[in-house]
Design an enzyme around this catalytic site. Structure first.
Site, short mmCIF file in Angstrom:
data_model
loop_
_atom_site.label_atom_id
_atom_site.label_comp_id
_atom_site.label_asym_id
_atom_site.label_seq_id
_atom_site.Cartn_x
_atom_site.Cartn_y
_atom_site.Cartn_z
N SER A 1 23.56 13.39 84.08
CA SER A 1 22.97 12.55 85.28
C SER A 1 22.68 10.92 83.87
O SER A 1 22.46 10.02 84.72
CB SER A 1 21.49 13.33 85.90
OG SER A 1 20.79 13.54 83.83
N GLU B 1 26.06 13.61 94.08
CA GLU B 1 27.28 11.90 93.26
C GLU B 1 28.78 12.31 92.50
O GLU B 1 28.49 12.89 91.99
CB GLU B 1 26.44 11.20 92.54
CG GLU B 1 25.26 11.17 93.25
CD GLU B 1 23.97 10.02 92.52
OE1 GLU B 1 23.67 8.77 92.59
OE2 GLU B 1 24.25 10.30 91.43
N ASN C 1 19.77 7.33 90.66
CA ASN C 1 18.96 6.72 89.45
C ASN C 1 18.73 5.40 89.24
O ASN C 1 18.36 4.78 87.62
CB ASN C 1 19.55 7.45 88.07
CG ASN C 1 18.67 8.80 87.80
OD1 ASN C 1 18.02 9.72 88.68
ND2 ASN C 1 19.36 10.22 87.19
#
Length: 510
Positions: free
Chosen positions: A123, A156, A194
């Site tokens: 991430s 994603e 993010n």
């Protein structure tokens, strides 16, 4: 290129919460799934944990007993990487350290065939950097699931610098075949979610650090006016303050310490003190086994103004722009609305002569007798409205503004003289980062909106918000904020200027 055939074995390396969740998704979709963990015995424990969750799905009638039994038969822990030799896809979910991931994938390349798709669930690290250690980097992609992976739909699909289109497409189609909603993304710090979500936390923390409002009030305004599922303080308590700050710091460093991504000093102190949120029993709020609250949180109530008398009438100068729905609500509440034609007017004039203005990035200190009100997702449905004023604003103007919104059935939170207030500055910055991401080829407008709605439960995607507010709205508000704070934090991106201007031309605006 189509999705992987269901007969193709899928492996998950790393059997923590995310690894188990990803394995369950692939398993329920119909694949044979292999589990590997470097810690002896942990893969077997993970397989047992997944089997228990399958039992719970059967109990909830979300899975048939026959499908559960078939899934269990397809799940197999292995003791070493050599057991993954026949896999068509290997997804890694190990420690977020570049060297650890690179070493793992180099070892995997010695085991699997060259046609095996390799994927990381990172991430915060660069997909390009991880794949750069590989002999065949073209088959390496990011598959970033969101926790809990079996429940949250977004994935994603991240293409590194060397990722080949065919392999990215296969990963995308496989995620879709697993019942997920994939979005395509270039390898950029934070990917889509993010990256674009940073202002949601940053602006809430900035308002708090400037003594504009307390956490409970800021959270209440974000929920009840902005339409967000959770406020920034309660959400970071749920995520874990250390985890949230780590992602923020990683994105900030990856963008060469761009001031727009600067971490919060207040959050740093929280982490240093060990107040990590729910998992430690204390974060921005206190947590216990208190039976009086279903979420176990003992938190202060948001600031809510005392009841005030509504004004007999208001004078509307202009159409109030994004807040134009207020005029109908005011009339429905039995308050007279008088109108005056003003070319540049976007305000309400109260009986005492004070003005009520939608947050525009300016501060009440600059004007006499002005109260600002915050942006709302839907003024009819909003349960709370924030007001802001300076020490020079007359008490009568504050009382009339408060009474007006209370007459519309809203709770009122009066905060400090915060330019851009809470919801308005947060939404403007989210729109700016989203527009810039699209302009730089990170993702499409549609995928950015999908990612923000599904990945972090935003009520609207940034581009949906921009179309509702007007394409030039975010840039105008940020311009005003940048004039007050020229640090660069609020400087609108060049992409946002181009976006607004291009839209103006398409719509025929001179």
């Amino acid at each position: 290129m189509t999705a992987l055939d269901l007969s193709s074995p899928v492996a998950v390396v790393g059997t923590g919460t995310m690894g188990q969740g990803i394995a369950q998704v692939a398993l329920v979709a119909g694949h044979p799934v292999l589990l590997y963990d470097a810690v002896p015995g942990r893969a077997r424990e993970a397989a047992d944990g997944i089997a228990d969750r399958l039992d719970r799905l059967v109990a909830k009638e979300r899975l048939t007993a026959a499908d559960r039994d078939a899934a269990r038969a397809r799940l197999r822990p292995v003791d070493d990487l050599a057991g993954l030799a026949d896999c068509a896809l290997v997804v890694e979910a190990v420690l977020e350290r570049l060297d650890v991931k690179q070493e793992l994938f180099r070892a995997l390349e010695d085991v699997v065939g060259d046609d095996c798709l390799l994927a990381t669930n990172t991430s915060s690290l660069s997909v390009t950097a991880i794949g750069g250690a590989l002999r065949v980097p073209g088959r390496f992609v990011g598959l970033h699931f969101f926790n809990p992976a079996p429940l949250l739909p977004l994935v994603e699909v991240v293409s590194g610098f060397a990722t080949e289109v065919a392999h990215a497409t296969r990963a995308y189609e496989t995620a879709r075949a697993w019942g997920k909603t994939p979005v395509a993304c270039a390898d950029t710090p934070g990917f889509i979610v993010n990256r674009v979500a940073r202002p949601f936390y940053a602006e809430a923390f900035a308002v708090y650090e400037s003594q504009g409002a307390d956490p409970a009030t800021i959270d209440a305004v974000l929920r009840e006016s902005g339409g967000f599922r959770m406020g920034a303080f309660e959400l970071t308590d749920l995520i874990g303050q250390d985890v949230n700050e780590s992602v923020t710091h990683s994105v900030w460093q990856a963008f060469f310490q761009d001031v727009r991504f600067t971490p919060s000093l207040a959050q740093r102190r929280l982490v240093e003190s060990g107040r990590l949120g729910r998992k430690s029993g204390r974060g921005w709020y206190e947590y216990s086994d208190c039976s009086a609250r279903t979420d176990g949180a003992e938190r202060p109530e948001p600031h809510t103004a005392e009841q005030a008398a509504p004004p007999a009438y208001v004078v509307a100068e202009g159409d109030l722009g994004p807040a134009s729905d207020l005029l109908a609500l005011i009339r429905e509440a039995g308050i007279q609305v008088r109108t005056e034609d003003e070319d540049n007017g976007t305000r309400l004039v109260l009986p005492g002569g004070g003005q009520l203005v939608l947050a525009d990035g300016q501060t009440s200190v600059e004007f006499r007798d002005v109260v600002y009100f915050d942006l709302a997702l839907d003024y009819r449905e909003a349960g709370r409205i924030a007001l802001s004023h300076s020490q020079d604003t007359s008490p009568r103007t504050v009382a009339e503004a408060t009474g007006l919104f209370q007459a519309l059935g809203k709770k009122v939170s009066v905060i400090g003289d915060v330019p851009g207030m809470i919801v308005a500055r947060t939404v403007a910055r989210i729109i700016d980062l989203a527009v810039e991401a699209v302009a730089k080829g990170v993702a499409t407008e549609e995928d950015v909106d999908t990612a923000m709605r599904l990945g972090v439960n935003y009520p609207l995607g940034p581009f949906e918000w921009s179309r509702r507010l007007g394409r030039g709205w975010a840039g105008s508000l940020l311009d005003e904020l940048h004039e007050i704070d020229p640090s660069g934090r609020y400087a609108p991106s060049l992409a946002l200027y181009r976006y607004a201007c291009a839209t103006d031309k398409r719509e025929g605006t001179p």
